[in-house]
Design an enzyme around this catalytic site. Structure first.
Site, PDB file in Angstrom:
ATOM      1  N   GLY A  40       0.961  -1.056   0.226  1.00  0.00           N
ATOM      2  CA  GLY A  40      -0.079   0.072   0.306  1.00  0.00           C
ATOM      3  C   GLY A  40       1.285   1.614  -0.174  1.00  0.00           C
TER       4      GLY A  40
ATOM      5  CG  ASP B  73       9.468  -6.140  -0.511  1.00  0.00           C
ATOM      6  OD1 ASP B  73      10.045  -6.696  -1.493  1.00  0.00           O
ATOM      7  OD2 ASP B  73       8.320  -5.376  -1.010  1.00  0.00           O
TER       8      ASP B  73
ATOM      9  CE  LYS C  75       2.879  -0.451   4.651  1.00  0.00           C
ATOM     10  NZ  LYS C  75       3.578  -0.470   3.549  1.00  0.00           N
TER      11      LYS C  75
END
Length: 811
Positions: free
Chosen positions: A533, A645, A551
């Protein structure tokens, strides 16, 4: 009678002339050469060859000390003086300016620049005289006639008839035809008896796997170019291996040479010499044989770009015995003169945030003829049809090329950088290159126009009905809105709490969507975007006016709606100095928001990749902090969290530049096709571990791999993939760092960073740790606990295995 009187005089004159000519064969002590003027070279007796100063590419301000073919118009260079560099197995060509002088004096030959500094000498003494021979060999001899030094014994890129290369010698190709620096290829007569052609990394001089070898270990003796024009490799038992097999042309009619050319091919050339040969042959060098025969097909290296640069391809013209490097369509050379640096797309890379529909609209697969990059596959599908093969590449942000093999109904996906590209006429497959669609495509324009005309009348009718009834409806809406707002505010937080599996470990604050909308000014100031996002800056309406980062979770998979609060609970239970703290959350219907502490110094991405290098001590602090944060997530949490990630954008820095990991704990909430692949890949191009591309289980070692990439970026202050670098071998940092480490030249990685050079031992330790983290086999990678110990210097770091095979796993 009178003629008889002149006979003794004539004999004396002939004797004098003979002795005078003989004297010219020897270059005596006291002789000298200068770059400019008539006294710039020493000529062989037949004037076939010359030794002296030769202007570089016609540039009168720079001169080589060289040997060349003197009777050929372009003065083909066959030898040039070099000096050792500070790189392993590397030399630098000597180039001087006007005012320099080469002098044979005091028993030595010495070249000095205009300031009087010596720039070259062959390191021999007691020289009595010199000779430039008709073989093309320049010799220094003692007063007894014994050879002290000769150009044949110190070859450059060329050998001539009568020249022999013993064990331990090599030919180095030039970088370019006009750049005499060591190039990308070597022909080595190795001490072990093997004759080998190598591809060599520039500038690290790291040897890749051989692309040709005689396979004579223990038996080879010497490489011979004999006086009849044959080139062969002799073995210790007296037998010979022919290196070139061309028919031998007359040595009297043709000049001969054999050169390791800039494209890595060892070619034998001839040039018409006699009047008869010139009447039959065009006056230019003609290749009569080559090794290897087709270098485009021969070089298939696992590490490195291949015969040409990354993202380019090699073509071979058999009629002319020449090779050429080209870029595929919509790609262009980094440097049109130095094509070995490879090609780059002339368009922006595909974003991994595009959904499937957007990708299909913006990109297409276009066929390219018979071009293949055989070692760049990272995914394979079978059985499959061509249409689906195209689609799978278009929606995959990693995919740049798809190859569809119709006989086997197999699809192969390839990613940048593409290596070992070549034109393959035997390829029985359709090769498809991903390029952006044309934004002004006629079909798109016409279809859009017709749709507007078709729908126009319906739009007018609908608008009239809508506005006609709006007055009545507005009164009802105002009443409903006021009543609904009151009910919503009183029940919203109760609803959120009722959905919780347990209140323990949750963040202390539950926000309404309206509160966060107000705090962020309507979600106005964007701090960053990510796979999960967009992050906005906000300020709480409390006494301190606390700054926050909000977020908005987007594209949440349907089955993860119920898991959202469970994950928030997990994240809420994490407390560590090197993790961004979760202050609260919002869970209203489809609106999922997380509220984090605000990091004033932004992301590591912004901090690291700018014009000035951050202080070495700060980079070390960040590396240690990130390693501790990952160790906590992997081994100290009640429930292990794999980040999936890790990248500089997800590492934030507080007021004191303490590194804090963000976006952890969200991985399993994201759709498995978030990166637009069908392999469940999560992560970001350049940081993705190899196992994402294989059907094996994902463990915490994927974060270790990503940390290895980040660690190298911290050391070098550059991104892992940089397409704009000057040297092609430096395009991908992980490859280049491995080359430098293997060659003992870690200093090349931090050449412009004085602080890092001062701490070179720690730099070497960090690079070694990074290479351990980058091992392709997950079990070979250390745990984050071990990584912390190695970074701190608490344990010895063994030499990491060469992770060459990870070329197949990086994007």
């Amino acid at each position: 009678m009178a003629p008889l009187l002149f006979l003794p005089i004539l004999q004396l004159l002939l004797l004098y002339c003979t002795k005078s000519a003989q004297a010219q064969l020897n270059i005596s002590i006291g002789s000298s050469l200068t770059p400019q003027g008539i006294n710039n070279s020493w000529i062989s007796p037949t004037a076939d060859f010359a030794f002296g100063f030769l202007a570089v590419d016609g540039n009168s301000s720079s001169y080589l000390l060289a040997v060349w073919f003197n009777k050929i118009a372009d003065k083909t260079v066959i030898w040039y003086a070099k000096t050792s560099s500070n790189r392993q197995d590397d030399t630098i060509p000597i180039q001087v300016q006007a005012g320099s002088i080469l002098k044979l004096a005091d028993g030595a030959l010495s070249l000095r620049d205009p300031s009087g500094n010596e720039v070259w000498n062959p390191r021999v003494t007691d020289v009595g005289y010199a000779r430039m021979l008709d073989t093309g060999n320049f010799r220094l001899l003692g007063t007894d006639g014994a050879t002290k030094w000769e150009s044949f014994g110190d070859p450059s890129d060329t050998i001539l008839p009568t020249q022999v290369l013993p064990l331990g010698t090599a030919l180095h190709s030039r970088l370019l035809a006009t750049d005499y620096s060591n190039g990308r290829f070597q022909l080595n007569v190795q001490d072990d008896g093997n004759l080998v052609l190598y591809l060599v990394a520039v500038p690290s001089a790291y040897y890749h796997d051989p692309y040709w070898a005689s396979n004579t270990v223990g038996n080879g003796s010497q490489l011979v170019f004999n006086e009849t024009g044959r080139i062969y490799f002799t073995l210790t038992n007296g037998s010979q291996i022919n290196i070139t097999s061309a028919g031998v042309d007359s040595m009297g009619d043709f000049f001969h040479r054999a050169t390791l050319d800039t494209d890595g091919v060892f070619r034998q050339y001839i040039y018409p010499k006699s009047k008869q040969a010139r009447s039959l042959w065009q006056e230019q060098w003609r290749a009569v044989d080559a090794l290897p025969e087709n270098i485009c097909q021969t070089i298939q290296t696992k590490v490195g770009s291949g015969a040409c640069g990354f993202n380019s391809y090699c073509t071979f013209d058999g009629t002319k015995n020449t090779t050429n490097c080209l870029c595929p369509q919509r790609y262009k050379f980094f440097d049109n003169e130095r094509t070995y640096k490879g090609c780059r797309p002339d368009f922006e890379p595909q974003s991994c945030d595009l959904d499937e529909t957007a990708a299909m609209v913006q990109y297409e697969m276009t066929p390219i003829d018979r071009i293949n990059w055989p070692l760049s596959d990272y995914e394979q599908y079978s059985p499959i049809d061509e249409t689906e093969c195209r689609r799978l590449c278009v929606i995959d942000c990693f995919c740049s090329v798809a190859v569809f093999n119709k006989p086997s109904n197999t699809c192969y996906k390839k990613k940048l950088p593409l290596s070992n590209g070549n034109m393959d006429s035997s390829l029985q497959a359709t090769v498809l290159l991903k390029v952006p669609r044309s934004t002004n495509s006629p079909s798109m324009i016409s279809s859009g126009s017709s749709k507007w005309k078709k729908d126009k009348k319906y739009w007018i009718l609908g608008s009239s009905l809508f506005f006609g009834s709006s007055v009545l409806v507005n009164f009802l809406l105002i009443f409903v809105l006021l009543f609904g707002t009151y009910c919503s505010i009183t029940s919203r937080k109760k609803t959120q709490l009722s959905q919780l599996p347990s209140n323990s470990g949750l963040p202390s604050k539950i926000f309404t969507y309206r509160e966060l909308e107000k705090a962020t000014g309507g979600f106005h100031e964007v701090l960053g975007t990510g796979a999960s996002g967009i992050v906005y800056k906000g300020q709480l309406q409390d006494e301190c006016g606390t700054n926050i980062a909000v977020k908005k979770i987007e594209k949440l998979q349907q089955e993860a709606q119920k898991e959202f609060l469970v994950e928030v609970q997990t994240i809420g239970q994490t407390f560590h100095r090197n993790l961004v703290r979760l202050l609260g959350f919002c869970n209203e219907g489809t609106e999922k928001l997380l509220v984090y502490e605000f990091m004033s110094n932004g992301s590591l991405n912004t901090f690291l990749f700018n014009d000035s290098h951050p202080h070495w001590s700060l980079r070390v602090q960040v590396a240690l902090g990130v390693s501790r944060g990952l160790f906590y997530l992997h081994e100290e949490c009640n429930k292990q969290i794999i980040h999936c990630d890790m990248k500089p954008q997800n590492i934030l820095l507080d007021d004191n530049f303490v590194a804090k990991i963000s976006d952890f704990g969200l991985a399993k909430l994201l759709p498995v096709n978030q990166t637009q692949t069908n392999t469940g890949i999560r992560g970001t191009r350049g940081y993705v571990a190899p196992e994402w591309f294989k059907n094996i289980g994902i463990t915490s070692k994927v974060d270790v791999y990503s940390f290895g990439v980040i660690l190298l970026e911290l050391v070098c202050c550059r991104k892992n993939v940089e397409l704009e670098v000057a040297d092609e071998e430096q395009t991908i940092l992980t490859y280049w760092a491995n080359d430098c480490y293997r060659c003992g030249r870690i200093d090349l990685l931090v050449a412009s960073d004085d602080e890092a050079i001062f701490n070179i031992k720690k730099v070497e330790r960090f690079v070694a740790v990074a290479l351990w983290c980058l091992q392709e086999e997950p079990s070979m990678r250390p745990t984050m606990h071990k990584v912390m110990q190695m970074l701190d210097g608490a344990v010895q770091i063994p030499t990491p295995p060469d992770p060459s095979s990870y070329i197949s796993s990086l994007a």
